[in-house]
Design an enzyme around this catalytic site. Structure first.
Site, PDB file in Angstrom:
ATOM      1  N   GLU A 283       0.821  -1.209   0.000  1.00 44.58           N
ATOM      2  CA  GLU A 283       0.000   0.000   0.000  1.00 44.58           C
ATOM      3  C   GLU A 283       0.857   1.262   0.000  1.00 44.58           C
ATOM      4  O   GLU A 283       0.480   2.274  -0.609  1.00 44.58           O
ATOM      5  CB  GLU A 283      -0.963  -0.001   1.193  1.00 44.58           C
ATOM      6  CG  GLU A 283      -1.912  -1.186   1.255  1.00 44.58           C
ATOM      7  CD  GLU A 283      -2.721  -1.430  -0.006  1.00 44.58           C
ATOM      8  OE1 GLU A 283      -2.890  -0.485  -0.814  1.00 44.58           O
ATOM      9  OE2 GLU A 283      -3.181  -2.561  -0.218  1.00 44.58           O
TER      10      GLU A 283
ATOM     11  N   TYR B 180      -2.202  -8.312 -10.813  1.00 49.43           N
ATOM     12  CA  TYR B 180      -1.148  -8.299  -9.799  1.00 49.43           C
ATOM     13  C   TYR B 180      -0.058  -9.333 -10.142  1.00 49.43           C
ATOM     14  O   TYR B 180       1.111  -8.983 -10.286  1.00 49.43           O
ATOM     15  CB  TYR B 180      -1.703  -8.643  -8.422  1.00 49.43           C
ATOM     16  CG  TYR B 180      -2.545  -7.606  -7.741  1.00 49.43           C
ATOM     17  CD1 TYR B 180      -2.201  -7.125  -6.480  1.00 49.43           C
ATOM     18  CD2 TYR B 180      -3.718  -7.128  -8.313  1.00 49.43           C
ATOM     19  CE1 TYR B 180      -2.994  -6.197  -5.811  1.00 49.43           C
ATOM     20  CE2 TYR B 180      -4.519  -6.205  -7.662  1.00 49.43           C
ATOM     21  CZ  TYR B 180      -4.148  -5.745  -6.414  1.00 49.43           C
ATOM     22  OH  TYR B 180      -4.938  -4.832  -5.756  1.00 49.43           O
TER      23      TYR B 180
END
Length: 442
Positions: free
Chosen positions: A291, A377
């Protein structure tokens, strides 16, 4: 659990067209009904542990330069606010827009909502749609991925909340006043693409400093307080070294009532409080590093996360691998790459064969979050590993740094990324990009 707000938006028309209307996203309306809530059916129990709870936005009035003007709420699930200007906004002219609105927060463990311990306030105000070569981007709040695309702005926020809540927010708290019932904060955020907040009565706050950047860790229990702060400090230090300096004064890592692993906003990352309770440290460290990497790829260098989600997510996933490589060595990076990244993609394709569309797909083309994460991803990180092997470490890193420096505070495209990597490579990269992304590179 209601927000009453007045927004003053100063918008200068720096486009190539005169504008008759201005469009803004009003994302909270997608939470109004169970059937429109942006989640897969299997996620609903985790999102709404107390049963479905609606959320919405009510627009009370809109004025431009002090004059009442016509507006209409349109779009899928009523998530677009169209403001019809009383006279065209010519190129170079500025419109001062005032919007009064309220937001009802759902009882939901998600980006916008409240749970047992936190109030998550994100994607909560009318935010300007992006006008690019395709015109106004008016996509709805999809249930897959992060369906956001925004421009940079300067935010000045004054906020009154009950004084027993602590706050984590985008930007810098300039001052604070407390009276009998409320705490009022004045917050400024320079050149960011969104503004988010998390409130709680139970935050334990720890602070560290690295490279003149304050790292704040907001935790809810006694578990992993020191670890979470250290992961944040290490992430900022490593990504500063690898890609370029984080240009803001602070970053907040915030434990939340959140059904997913984490979510990124400028200067603030939401981390599921469940990750702090797991005995093993790796999941928490991985999600915090991921993040925070998004501060570079999405926060500082933006992109259209709807039509090109790979561009920030694959870069962020690969940046997370690079974090573990820098901190723990090549062997740990290789283990994560083989046992987690490649393994997820291979496990997915053993059940659902890859249709060969490539990693450059829009959110509309994915049938599930599992397919999305496996392709965008995992396969995206596999592509970047192949790209690095092709270019060599030095050329790959130089290309990434140039990409960061050239598109800082802007929105980039896949073609922009390709051109910079190609310029830094001794080998032709066109076949690699065409194979993995399933596109024609001119």
């Amino acid at each position: 659990m209601t927000i009453s707000a007045k927004q003053q938006l100063t918008f200068t028309n720096s486009l190539d067209d005169n504008l008759d209307s201005i469009y803004l996203h009003i994302y909270p309306n997608t939470f109004r009904n169970r059937g429109t809530a942006p989640f897969e059916e299997r996620e609903l129990t985790s999102v709404y542990p107390n049963g479905f709870s609606p959320g919405w936005m009510e627009i009370h009035n809109v004025k431009v330069k002090g004059d009442v003007c016509h507006y209409k709420i349109i779009g899928t699930n009523k998530t677009i606010l169209r403001i019809t200007l009383n006279k065209p906004l010519n190129i170079g002219d500025t419109a001062d827009i005032s919007i009064e609105f309220t937001v009802k927060l759902p009882n939901a463990n998600t980006r916008l909502g409240y749970g047992e311990e936190t109030v998550n306030i994100s994607n909560w105000y009318p935010i300007l749609s992006v006008y690019d070569t395709t015109g106004w981007n008016l996509d709805p709040y999809y249930s897959i991925g992060d369906p956001f695309y925004s421009e940079m702005a300067i935010y000045k926020v004054s906020l009154a909340i009950p004084k027993d809540f602590s706050i984590a927010a985008t930007g810098n708290i300039i001052k604070m006043d407390v009276d009998k019932d409320n705490a009022t904060y004045w917050i400024e955020a320079d050149i960011v693409r969104d503004f988010a907040m998390v409130l709680s009565k139970g935050f334990d706050i720890k602070e560290g400093v690295i490279n003149d950047i304050t790292v704040n860790s907001f935790t809810l229990g006694d578990e992993k307080k020191e670890e979470a702060l250290q992961y944040g400090i290490d992430s900022i230090e490593i990504f500063n070294k690898l890609f370029g300096h984080y240009p803001y004064k602070q970053i907040s890592i915030v434990a939340c009532d959140f059904f997913l692993g984490g979510m990124e906003y400028p200067n603030l990352v939401m981390i599921s409080k469940n990750l702090y309770e797991i005995e093993e440290d790796f999941p928490l460290e991985y999600v915090i590093a991921h993040e925070i990497a998004h501060q570079w790829w999405y926060g500082i260098v933006g992109n259209n996360e709807i039509i090109e989600p790979w561009l920030d997510e694959a870069l962020t996933e690969y940046s997370t691998l690079m974090y573990f490589e820098e901190k723990y060595g090549d062997h740990i990076k290789e283990q994560i790459f083989e046992k987690m990244i490649k393994a997820q993609y291979e496990n997915f394709t053993s059940i659902e064969p890859d249709k060969g569309e490539g990693i450059l797909r829009s959110l509309r083309e994915f049938e599930s979050n599992l397919e999305y994460s496996s392709i965008v991803y995992s396969k995206g990180a596999m592509f970047l590993e192949e790209l690095r092997n092709n270019m060599g470490d030095e050329a790959f890193l130089e290309g990434i740094r140039q990409y960061f420096n050239q598109y800082k505070y802007k929105n980039a495209t896949t073609l922009d990324f390709y051109e910079l990597m190609e310029a830094n490579s001794e080998k032709e990269l066109k076949p690699l990009f065409e194979e993995w992304l399933n596109i024609k590179v001119e």
